[in-house]
Motif scaffolding. Structure first.
Motif, PDB file in Angstrom:
ATOM      1  N   GLY A  98       0.830  -1.207   0.000  1.00  0.00           N
ATOM      2  CA  GLY A  98       0.000   0.000   0.000  1.00  0.00           C
ATOM      3  C   GLY A  98       0.864   1.257   0.000  1.00  0.00           C
ATOM      4  O   GLY A  98       0.551   2.236  -0.700  1.00  0.00           O
ATOM      5  N   VAL A  99       1.973   1.234   0.734  1.00  0.00           N
ATOM      6  CA  VAL A  99       2.866   2.405   0.756  1.00  0.00           C
ATOM      7  C   VAL A  99       3.561   2.552  -0.605  1.00  0.00           C
ATOM      8  O   VAL A  99       3.676   3.661  -1.143  1.00  0.00           O
ATOM      9  N   ASP A 100       3.992   1.401  -1.190  1.00  0.00           N
ATOM     10  CA  ASP A 100       4.593   1.459  -2.545  1.00  0.00           C
ATOM     11  C   ASP A 100       3.614   2.148  -3.500  1.00  0.00           C
ATOM     12  O   ASP A 100       3.992   3.021  -4.285  1.00  0.00           O
ATOM     13  N   PHE A 101       2.351   1.724  -3.422  1.00  0.00           N
ATOM     14  CA  PHE A 101       1.317   2.283  -4.306  1.00  0.00           C
ATOM     15  C   PHE A 101       1.188   3.806  -4.098  1.00  0.00           C
ATOM     16  O   PHE A 101       1.111   4.576  -5.062  1.00  0.00           O
ATOM     17  N   LEU A 102       1.190   4.222  -2.818  1.00  0.00           N
ATOM     18  CA  LEU A 102       1.038   5.656  -2.531  1.00  0.00           C
ATOM     19  C   LEU A 102       2.214   6.461  -3.099  1.00  0.00           C
ATOM     20  O   LEU A 102       2.046   7.593  -3.548  1.00  0.00           O
ATOM     21  N   MET A 103       3.421   5.871  -3.045  1.00  0.00           N
ATOM     22  CA  MET A 103       4.595   6.569  -3.592  1.00  0.00           C
ATOM     23  C   MET A 103       4.411   6.762  -5.107  1.00  0.00           C
ATOM     24  O   MET A 103       4.630   7.841  -5.638  1.00  0.00           O
ATOM     25  N   LYS A 104       3.988   5.686  -5.776  1.00  0.00           N
ATOM     26  CA  LYS A 104       3.801   5.762  -7.241  1.00  0.00           C
ATOM     27  C   LYS A 104       2.695   6.754  -7.572  1.00  0.00           C
ATOM     28  O   LYS A 104       2.835   7.614  -8.434  1.00  0.00           O
ATOM     29  N   LYS A 105       1.572   6.623  -6.875  1.00  0.00           N
ATOM     30  CA  LYS A 105       0.401   7.473  -7.164  1.00  0.00           C
ATOM     31  C   LYS A 105       0.752   8.950  -7.036  1.00  0.00           C
ATOM     32  O   LYS A 105       0.277   9.779  -7.800  1.00  0.00           O
ATOM     33  N   ASN A 106       1.605   9.264  -6.069  1.00  0.00           N
ATOM     34  CA  ASN A 106       1.946  10.667  -5.831  1.00  0.00           C
ATOM     35  C   ASN A 106       3.262  11.090  -6.495  1.00  0.00           C
ATOM     36  O   ASN A 106       3.797  12.146  -6.205  1.00  0.00           O
ATOM     37  N   LYS A 107       3.762  10.203  -7.383  1.00  0.00           N
ATOM     38  CA  LYS A 107       4.993  10.479  -8.163  1.00  0.00           C
ATOM     39  C   LYS A 107       6.168  10.836  -7.264  1.00  0.00           C
ATOM     40  O   LYS A 107       6.910  11.796  -7.488  1.00  0.00           O
ATOM     41  N   ILE A 108       6.307  10.073  -6.192  1.00  0.00           N
ATOM     42  CA  ILE A 108       7.410  10.276  -5.242  1.00  0.00           C
ATOM     43  C   ILE A 108       8.523   9.289  -5.590  1.00  0.00           C
ATOM     44  O   ILE A 108       8.266   8.088  -5.725  1.00  0.00           O
ATOM     45  N   ASP A 109       9.752   9.791  -5.784  1.00  0.00           N
ATOM     46  CA  ASP A 109      10.878   8.891  -6.084  1.00  0.00           C
ATOM     47  C   ASP A 109      11.287   8.144  -4.820  1.00  0.00           C
ATOM     48  O   ASP A 109      11.402   8.758  -3.753  1.00  0.00           O
ATOM     49  N   VAL A 110      11.500   6.842  -4.953  1.00  0.00           N
ATOM     50  CA  VAL A 110      11.962   6.048  -3.808  1.00  0.00           C
ATOM     51  C   VAL A 110      13.447   5.744  -4.026  1.00  0.00           C
ATOM     52  O   VAL A 110      13.820   5.071  -4.986  1.00  0.00           O
ATOM     53  N   LEU A 111      14.301   6.285  -3.164  1.00  0.00           N
ATOM     54  CA  LEU A 111      15.741   6.058  -3.275  1.00  0.00           C
ATOM     55  C   LEU A 111      16.118   5.021  -2.228  1.00  0.00           C
ATOM     56  O   LEU A 111      16.051   5.298  -1.027  1.00  0.00           O
ATOM     57  N   LYS A 112      16.457   3.815  -2.677  1.00  0.00           N
ATOM     58  CA  LYS A 112      16.774   2.727  -1.735  1.00  0.00           C
ATOM     59  C   LYS A 112      18.215   2.846  -1.272  1.00  0.00           C
ATOM     60  O   LYS A 112      19.132   2.908  -2.085  1.00  0.00           O
ATOM     61  N   GLY A 113      18.422   2.907   0.030  1.00  0.00           N
ATOM     62  CA  GLY A 113      19.772   2.997   0.586  1.00  0.00           C
ATOM     63  C   GLY A 113      19.764   3.802   1.865  1.00  0.00           C
ATOM     64  O   GLY A 113      18.721   4.311   2.281  1.00  0.00           O
ATOM     65  N   ALA A 114      20.937   3.905   2.497  1.00  0.00           N
ATOM     66  CA  ALA A 114      21.050   4.662   3.747  1.00  0.00           C
ATOM     67  C   ALA A 114      21.306   6.129   3.432  1.00  0.00           C
ATOM     68  O   ALA A 114      22.201   6.457   2.642  1.00  0.00           O
ATOM     69  N   GLY A 115      20.523   6.992   4.022  1.00  0.00           N
ATOM     70  CA  GLY A 115      20.663   8.431   3.777  1.00  0.00           C
ATOM     71  C   GLY A 115      21.630   9.063   4.767  1.00  0.00           C
ATOM     72  O   GLY A 115      21.668   8.683   5.941  1.00  0.00           O
ATOM     73  N   LYS A 116      22.421  10.015   4.253  1.00  0.00           N
ATOM     74  CA  LYS A 116      23.334  10.756   5.127  1.00  0.00           C
ATOM     75  C   LYS A 116      23.244  12.214   4.707  1.00  0.00           C
ATOM     76  O   LYS A 116      23.271  12.521   3.501  1.00  0.00           O
ATOM     77  N   ILE A 117      23.143  13.089   5.695  1.00  0.00           N
ATOM     78  CA  ILE A 117      23.032  14.511   5.373  1.00  0.00           C
ATOM     79  C   ILE A 117      24.444  15.085   5.238  1.00  0.00           C
ATOM     80  O   ILE A 117      25.237  15.033   6.181  1.00  0.00           O
ATOM     81  N   LEU A 118      24.737  15.612   4.038  1.00  0.00           N
ATOM     82  CA  LEU A 118      26.087  16.148   3.831  1.00  0.00           C
ATOM     83  C   LEU A 118      26.153  17.626   4.205  1.00  0.00           C
ATOM     84  O   LEU A 118      27.219  18.215   4.207  1.00  0.00           O
ATOM     85  N   GLY A 119      25.000  18.206   4.498  1.00  0.00           N
ATOM     86  CA  GLY A 119      24.911  19.635   4.813  1.00  0.00           C
ATOM     87  C   GLY A 119      23.573  20.114   4.291  1.00  0.00           C
ATOM     88  O   GLY A 119      22.827  19.320   3.708  1.00  0.00           O
ATOM     89  N   ALA A 120      23.246  21.394   4.491  1.00  0.00           N
ATOM     90  CA  ALA A 120      21.961  21.897   4.010  1.00  0.00           C
ATOM     91  C   ALA A 120      21.853  21.608   2.513  1.00  0.00           C
ATOM     92  O   ALA A 120      22.781  21.893   1.752  1.00  0.00           O
ATOM     93  N   GLY A 121      20.747  20.995   2.109  1.00  0.00           N
ATOM     94  CA  GLY A 121      20.492  20.814   0.678  1.00  0.00           C
ATOM     95  C   GLY A 121      21.179  19.628   0.018  1.00  0.00           C
ATOM     96  O   GLY A 121      21.049  19.443  -1.193  1.00  0.00           O
ATOM     97  N   LYS A 122      21.895  18.807   0.755  1.00  0.00           N
ATOM     98  CA  LYS A 122      22.587  17.660   0.110  1.00  0.00           C
ATOM     99  C   LYS A 122      22.423  16.379   0.919  1.00  0.00           C
ATOM    100  O   LYS A 122      22.732  16.327   2.106  1.00  0.00           O
ATOM    101  N   VAL A 123      21.926  15.341   0.243  1.00  0.00           N
ATOM    102  CA  VAL A 123      21.765  14.047   0.904  1.00  0.00           C
ATOM    103  C   VAL A 123      22.491  12.989   0.081  1.00  0.00           C
ATOM    104  O   VAL A 123      22.325  12.914  -1.141  1.00  0.00           O
ATOM    105  N   GLU A 124      23.297  12.197   0.779  1.00  0.00           N
ATOM    106  CA  GLU A 124      23.971  11.082   0.104  1.00  0.00           C
ATOM    107  C   GLU A 124      23.174   9.809   0.383  1.00  0.00           C
ATOM    108  O   GLU A 124      22.752   9.583   1.517  1.00  0.00           O
ATOM    109  N   VAL A 125      22.978   9.012  -0.667  1.00  0.00           N
ATOM    110  CA  VAL A 125      22.253   7.747  -0.484  1.00  0.00           C
ATOM    111  C   VAL A 125      23.191   6.607  -0.864  1.00  0.00           C
ATOM    112  O   VAL A 125      23.660   6.547  -2.008  1.00  0.00           O
TER     113      VAL A 125
END
Ligand code: FAD
Ligand code: NAI
Length: 466
Positions: A98-125
């Motif tokens: 159901g969550v997968d469906f909601l992501m697709k329906k709302n055109k949300i990109d799913v980035l699989k991996g561990a997120g790390k904040i590199l600073g304001a405005g930058k995320v490493e996955v």
């Protein structure tokens, strides 16, 4: 480099709901998730699997003990634990899809991996040794929480388990020792008790369910004891010897004193949860934590770094899925320039045992401590017609109203379906309603909800059926 208006790290109820609301508001959104499936703790190893097992085990218990008195004659039910686990897994899979469906329906990109904040405005996955960096105007940290551990008691998820292991035991333990009489201990203790385990709960404090109204907790303890739970309050487990076939837990009074040994086949450690911020790079990015390791936020969910926000279990407040969801909606609206807001005075809490326990607003203890004069209206299910015919009369409703204004300040219910019933009190409280308002609202007959109306009438000492 991909670029977004919002990147949400974590797809639990906080994160995925935030992403959906942001997309509804026209933002280009991505979510980052390190788990193979979306949905976070709640959908994968929390709310949903525990409720599936609570439901299935309750049916097992009912078939064994309640059908006969209603004239439904069945032979003694047999437990097929692998099938029950399969029932649980189907529930998880359905909700995660159901969550997968909601992501697709709302055109949300799913980035699989561990997120790390590199600073304001930058995320490493990062995933599988590879890393990509995305640019984003805003970041929401929704990385949730992890189990709290006890020093010297190693969780192996087989014999010494957290909630995660307790949701997947391969056989019913003969003796289950639970450390912590909180929500997880009592819910999962109920599951395994119904399936045949002997359950003992060791609690550090001198009461169960700290935070819930004391009178309700007392009655709840009595009911659980009648069901066969054994409690050792004001007691702590200091060590578990795993060397033999049977686990030997050393317990002693919370204040110290002579210890005793309790034998168990499985020990469940359920002493709370802690915010999860591992690997996020918060320190380097300048995102401050508070003194309990939670991401520090202002009243608008903003962290100490501009454009970086945080919600859900990783910030202060009750660790509840619906609190995380509401914060997710609020922060998305704030980022979109709207007035997102969460009313922390009206967050319901439910323990999904039999009977259920539910609560919204202030407890009697909190009102006393705050020096607020209040009136109490109570109504037992023994006097509620529907409960009588169903022979499910355990528990009562308790309404707390301001002594001067009659405004409802808290509602507490112990009884079947209490978790569904609490919301009329929540809606009333959102609108600043009084006990009189509740008492004058027509309630369908025969329903258990009539007990709420009667408790509201009892605030003015004029309950009809008591
Ligand atoms: P979570 O649901 O914990 O989600 C966080 C997500 O972030 C996870 O998927 C994790 O993999 C991901 N993540 C973490 N770090 C990173 C990273 N660096 N990069 C990418 N992804 C990352 N609450 C209720 O309201 N009702 C219940 O009935 C209930 N039952 C529960 C039963 C159990 C056994 C447990 C353990 C909890 C229960 N809870 C319940 C609590 C509820 O699960 C949490 O309050 C809720 O999940 C919090 O949501 P969240 O979005 O903040 O975080
Ligand atoms: P909890 O905070 O509800 O209960 C932990 C209990 O352990 C407390 O009673 C505490 O006094 C006790 N304790 C702490 N240290 C101890 C020690 N050393 N020895 C003995 N007892 C000790 O935490 P729980 O049950 O682990 O749940 C974690 C979170 O998950 C909760 O915040 C809860 O909100 C959430 N949750 C919610 C559910 C729901 O809404 N139905 C269901 C399950 C979990």
């Amino acid at each position: 480099m991909a670029s977004y208006d919002l990147v949400v790290i974590g797809t639990g109820p906080g994160g995925y709901v935030c992403a959906v609301r942001a997309a509804q508001l026209g933002m280009k959104v991505a979510v980052v998730e390190k788990n193979p499936t979306l949905g976070g703790t709640c959908l994968n190893v929390g709310c949903m699997p525990s409720k599936a097992l609570l439901h299935a085990s309750e049916m097992f218990e009912e078939a064994a003990h309640s059908f006969a008195k209603m004239g439904v004659s069945v032979s003694a039910p047999k437990l097929d634990l692998p099938s029950m686990m399969n029932f649980k897994q189907q529930g998880i899979d359905g909700n995660v899809r159901g969550v997968d469906f909601l992501m697709k329906k709302n055109k949300i990109d799913v980035l699989k991996g561990a997120g790390k904040i590199l600073g304001a405005g930058k995320v490493e996955v990062s995933a599988d040794g590879k890393a990509q960096t995305v640019e984003t105007k805003n970041i929401v940290i929704a990385t949730g929480s992890d189990i709290a551990r006890l020093k010297g008691i190693e969780i192996d998820e087989k014999r010494i388990v957290s909630s995660t292991g307790a949701l997947s035991l391969e056989k019913v333990p003969e003796r289950l020792l639970i450390i912590g009489a909180g929500v997880i201990g009592l819910e999962l203790g109920s599951v395994w008790k119904r399936l045949g385990a002997e359950v003992m709960v060791v609690e550090f404090l001198d009461r169960i369910l700290p935070g819930m109204d004391g009178e309700i907790a007392k009655q709840f303890q009595r009911i659980l004891e009648k069901q066969g739970f054994a409690f050792k309050l004001g007691t702590k487990v200091t060590a578990v010897d795993t060397s033999g076939k049977t686990l030997l837990a050393k317990v002693e009074p919370a204040a110290g004193g002579p210890s005793e040994t309790i034998e168990a086949d499985v020990v469940l450690v359920s002493i709370g949860r802690v915010p999860y911020t591992d690997g996020l790079g918060l320190k380097e990015a300048g995102v401050a934590l508070d003194n309990r390791g939670r991401v520090q936020i202002d009243p608008h969910f903003a962290t100490t770094v501009k454009g970086v926000y945080a919600i859900g279990d990783v910030v202060a407040g009750p660790m509840l899925a619906h609190k995380a969801e509401d914060e997710g909606v609020a922060v998305a609206e704030i980022i979109a320039g709207q007035a997102g807001h969460v009313n922390y005075d009206v967050i319901p809490a439910v323990v999904y045992t039999t009977p259920e326990v539910s609560s919204v607003g202030k407890t009697e203890e909190e009102l006393k401590q705050a020096g607020i004069a209040y009136t109490v209206g109570k109504f037992p299910f023994t006097a509620n017609g529907r409960s009588k015919v169903n022979q499910t009369t355990e528990g009562f409703v308790k309404i707390l109203a301001d002594a001067k204004t009659d405004r409802v300040l808290g509602a507490h219910i112990i009884g079947r379906e209490a978790g569904e019933m609490i919301h009329e009190a929540a809606v009333l409280m959102e609108f600043g309603g009084s006990a009189e308002d509740l008492a004058r609202t027509c309630h369908a007959h025969p329903t258990r909800s009539e007990a709420i109306k009667e408790a509201a009438l009892a605030v003015g000492k004029r309950a009809i059926h008591m």
